[in-house]
Design a protein around this motif. Structure first.
Motif, PDB file in Angstrom:
ATOM      1  N   TRP A 192       3.419   5.692   7.814  1.00  0.00           N
ATOM      2  CA  TRP A 192       4.024   6.250   6.596  1.00  0.00           C
ATOM      3  C   TRP A 192       3.436   5.592   5.352  1.00  0.00           C
ATOM      4  N   TYR A 193       3.220   4.281   5.389  1.00  0.00           N
ATOM      5  CA  TYR A 193       2.605   3.590   4.255  1.00  0.00           C
ATOM      6  C   TYR A 193       1.246   4.218   3.918  1.00  0.00           C
ATOM      7  N   LEU A 194       0.463   4.506   4.943  1.00  0.00           N
ATOM      8  CA  LEU A 194      -0.852   5.113   4.725  1.00  0.00           C
ATOM      9  C   LEU A 194      -0.702   6.478   4.056  1.00  0.00           C
ATOM     10  N   THR A 195       0.210   7.285   4.547  1.00  0.00           N
ATOM     11  CA  THR A 195       0.438   8.604   3.949  1.00  0.00           C
ATOM     12  C   THR A 195       0.889   8.467   2.499  1.00  0.00           C
ATOM     13  N   MET A 196       1.769   7.526   2.243  1.00  0.00           N
ATOM     14  CA  MET A 196       2.286   7.321   0.893  1.00  0.00           C
ATOM     15  C   MET A 196       1.168   6.933  -0.072  1.00  0.00           C
ATOM     16  N   MET A 197       0.328   6.000   0.311  1.00  0.00           N
ATOM     17  CA  MET A 197      -0.739   5.556  -0.589  1.00  0.00           C
ATOM     18  C   MET A 197      -1.718   6.689  -0.881  1.00  0.00           C
ATOM     19  N   ILE A 218      -3.840  -1.418  -6.708  1.00  0.00           N
ATOM     20  CA  ILE A 218      -2.629  -0.990  -7.409  1.00  0.00           C
ATOM     21  C   ILE A 218      -1.610  -0.450  -6.416  1.00  0.00           C
ATOM     22  N   ALA A 219      -2.080   0.292  -5.425  1.00  0.00           N
ATOM     23  CA  ALA A 219      -1.176   0.842  -4.415  1.00  0.00           C
ATOM     24  C   ALA A 219      -0.454  -0.270  -3.669  1.00  0.00           C
ATOM     25  N   ALA A 220      -1.195  -1.278  -3.219  1.00  0.00           N
ATOM     26  CA  ALA A 220      -0.583  -2.379  -2.478  1.00  0.00           C
ATOM     27  C   ALA A 220       0.389  -3.160  -3.360  1.00  0.00           C
ATOM     28  N   THR A 221       0.000  -3.398  -4.607  1.00  0.00           N
ATOM     29  CA  THR A 221       0.868  -4.114  -5.536  1.00  0.00           C
ATOM     30  C   THR A 221       2.142  -3.324  -5.805  1.00  0.00           C
ATOM     31  N   HIS A 222       1.998  -2.015  -5.970  1.00  0.00           N
ATOM     32  CA  HIS A 222       3.155  -1.156  -6.205  1.00  0.00           C
ATOM     33  C   HIS A 222       4.114  -1.195  -5.006  1.00  0.00           C
ATOM     34  N   TYR A 307       3.193 -11.581   2.328  1.00  0.00           N
ATOM     35  CA  TYR A 307       2.688 -10.769   1.220  1.00  0.00           C
ATOM     36  C   TYR A 307       1.362 -10.118   1.598  1.00  0.00           C
ATOM     37  N   LEU A 308       0.613 -10.783   2.484  1.00  0.00           N
ATOM     38  CA  LEU A 308      -0.636 -10.217   2.992  1.00  0.00           C
ATOM     39  C   LEU A 308      -0.507  -9.675   4.404  1.00  0.00           C
ATOM     40  N   TRP A 309       0.187 -10.404   5.300  1.00  0.00           N
ATOM     41  CA  TRP A 309       0.035 -10.169   6.733  1.00  0.00           C
ATOM     42  C   TRP A 309       1.259  -9.591   7.432  1.00  0.00           C
ATOM     43  N   SER A 310       2.349  -9.341   6.732  1.00  0.00           N
ATOM     44  CA  SER A 310       3.520  -8.753   7.370  1.00  0.00           C
ATOM     45  C   SER A 310       3.172  -7.408   8.011  1.00  0.00           C
ATOM     46  N   TYR A 311       3.794  -7.123   9.135  1.00  0.00           N
ATOM     47  CA  TYR A 311       3.560  -5.955   9.988  1.00  0.00           C
ATOM     48  C   TYR A 311       2.400  -6.181  10.942  1.00  0.00           C
ATOM     49  N   SER A 312       1.742  -7.330  10.869  1.00  0.00           N
ATOM     50  CA  SER A 312       0.576  -7.551  11.725  1.00  0.00           C
ATOM     51  C   SER A 312       0.841  -8.643  12.748  1.00  0.00           C
ATOM     52  N   ALA A 338      -2.726  -6.951   2.933  1.00  0.00           N
ATOM     53  CA  ALA A 338      -3.928  -6.906   3.776  1.00  0.00           C
ATOM     54  C   ALA A 338      -3.806  -5.819   4.831  1.00  0.00           C
ATOM     55  N   VAL A 339      -2.599  -5.628   5.361  1.00  0.00           N
ATOM     56  CA  VAL A 339      -2.389  -4.586   6.362  1.00  0.00           C
ATOM     57  C   VAL A 339      -2.539  -3.211   5.729  1.00  0.00           C
ATOM     58  N   MET A 340      -2.007  -3.030   4.526  1.00  0.00           N
ATOM     59  CA  MET A 340      -2.169  -1.750   3.829  1.00  0.00           C
ATOM     60  C   MET A 340      -3.639  -1.442   3.585  1.00  0.00           C
ATOM     61  N   ILE A 341      -4.386  -2.445   3.161  1.00  0.00           N
ATOM     62  CA  ILE A 341      -5.811  -2.248   2.904  1.00  0.00           C
ATOM     63  C   ILE A 341      -6.547  -1.940   4.207  1.00  0.00           C
TER      64      ILE A 341
END
Length: 356
Positions: A192-197, A218-222, A307-312, A338-341
């Motif tokens: 879902w995060y990928l779709t949202m971004m 900006i997407a990750a920061t948002h 902030y970088l690695w959650s969900y991983s 980092a996971v979003m990227i």
């Protein structure tokens, strides 16, 4: 009980769920839409005798379900962000953020153009749950007079440097990024995060093009600072946009008169935080910039920053909670930057450097 439409057996079931949550049990509120609807029928006298935390949990779930029904009744446009809409919300106080985030962002997406009042109501609820995860970034806190000593920490699966300079951490960022694996139980939400971004990419690009900032940053920061809330300030998720921010950084933007738009506020935030017009947006520098902004406090405890690695696979638990204290058992409910990227890189949505 004398409450129209409320049978005693329903109230007993509802109160049992609330009590279990209040006592720290595993029961979750929201097992059915019918139970959530009961919340709106309870008189103030009943609510006043119930513990505040489970009541707030119930209120949030009830509001989301009600708004989804209203959006359908009004035939508002459907959204590709739809995520389990209409299904029961199974959540405890510690998991509500992850369960509610996609539902609220979807409501804003559906209603922003046709029903601003509904978008604002969803945006206000989203701002509230954002506060449950958001901490004042280290970059915005007053400088400490002396350096804090290292905190002893148990051995961890991911060895971390205790240094804070970019040269010392560059190789570590590349190593950890290359080995990211999304935790299986979170893969659906990560999707879902990928779709949202991708859905919001044009808005992020419009903000970044004049500031020299990549849209994915900006997407990750948002996502981390404001939970993708386009009805709130990027600085810290403060709602509404028509008023200046209240939390740190407070009083932003300094020149701000309604009507106010998210894009203008976002540009103010990114300039204030020093992200505008930077020359190096390599993967390693990007991750360093994000961690330095949020803070290196996790390194002192031997924990990869969520902030970088959650969900991983790199992050399990341990979090600085709302009062600024450390809770070794708490887990971040947000997807790390980092996971979003990495998700964007693997989908071919950003430059190849992020996939290496």
């Amino acid at each position: 009980m004398g409450i129209p439409g409320l049978h005693r057996r329903d109230f007993v079931r509802w109160a049992a769920g609330v009590s279990a949550t209040a006592l720290g049990g595993s029961s979750a509120f929201g097992q059915s839409n019918a139970l959530a609807d009961l919340f709106d029928k309870l008189p103030k006298e009943v609510l006043d005798i119930l513990p505040a935390k489970p009541v707030n949990l119930a209120r949030t779930i009830s509001t989301i379900m009600r708004l989804e029904k209203e959006a359908d009744a009004k035939r508002l446009p459907l959204s590709i962000l739809s995520f389990k809409a209409g299904e029961p919300i199974i959540a405890t106080e510690t998991t509500l953020y992850r369960a509610a985030l996609p539902r609220l962002v979807t409501l804003i997406d559906r209603s922003e153009g046709d029903d601003p009042a509904m978008a604002d109501e969803a945006g206000a609820v989203l701002a509230d749950i954002n506060a449950s995860q958001h901490e004042v970034p280290e970059a915005l806190k007053p400088a400490l007079p002396v350096a804090l000593p290292p905190v002893p920490a148990p051995p961890v699966a991911v060895p971390l440097s205790r240094n804070r300079d970019y040269a010392s951490l560059k190789t570590e960022y590349a190593r950890l990024f290359t080995s990211i694996e999304v935790r299986p139980e979170l893969s659906e939400t990560a999707g879902w995060y990928l779709t949202m971004m991708n859905k919001a990419r044009p808005r992020y690009e419009s903000v970044g093009k004049d500031l020299g900032i990549p849209w994915f940053f900006i997407a990750a920061t948002h996502g981390l600072e404001a939970s993708f809330n386009f009805r709130a300030h990027l600085h810290n998720g403060d709602f509404p946009l028509t008023a200046r921010t209240r939390q740190v950084p407070a009083g932003r933007p300094t020149i701000w008169l309604p009507p106010a738009d998210w894009e203008s506020s976002a540009k103010d935030a990114l300039k204030l935080l020093g992200f505008a017009n930077q020359a190096d947006w390599s993967l390693e520098r990007t991750l360093y910039r994000l961690e330095a902004y949020n803070g290196f406090g996790y390194r002192r405890r031997g924990v990869p920053t969520p902030y970088l690695w959650s969900y991983s696979n790199h992050y399990e638990r341990g979090k600085f909670v709302a009062d600024g204290t450390w809770n070794p058992k708490a887990r971040s409910q947000q997807c790390g930057a980092a996971v979003m990227i990495k998700l964007l890189a693997e989908a071919g949505e950003i430059p190849s450097f992020a996939a290496n």
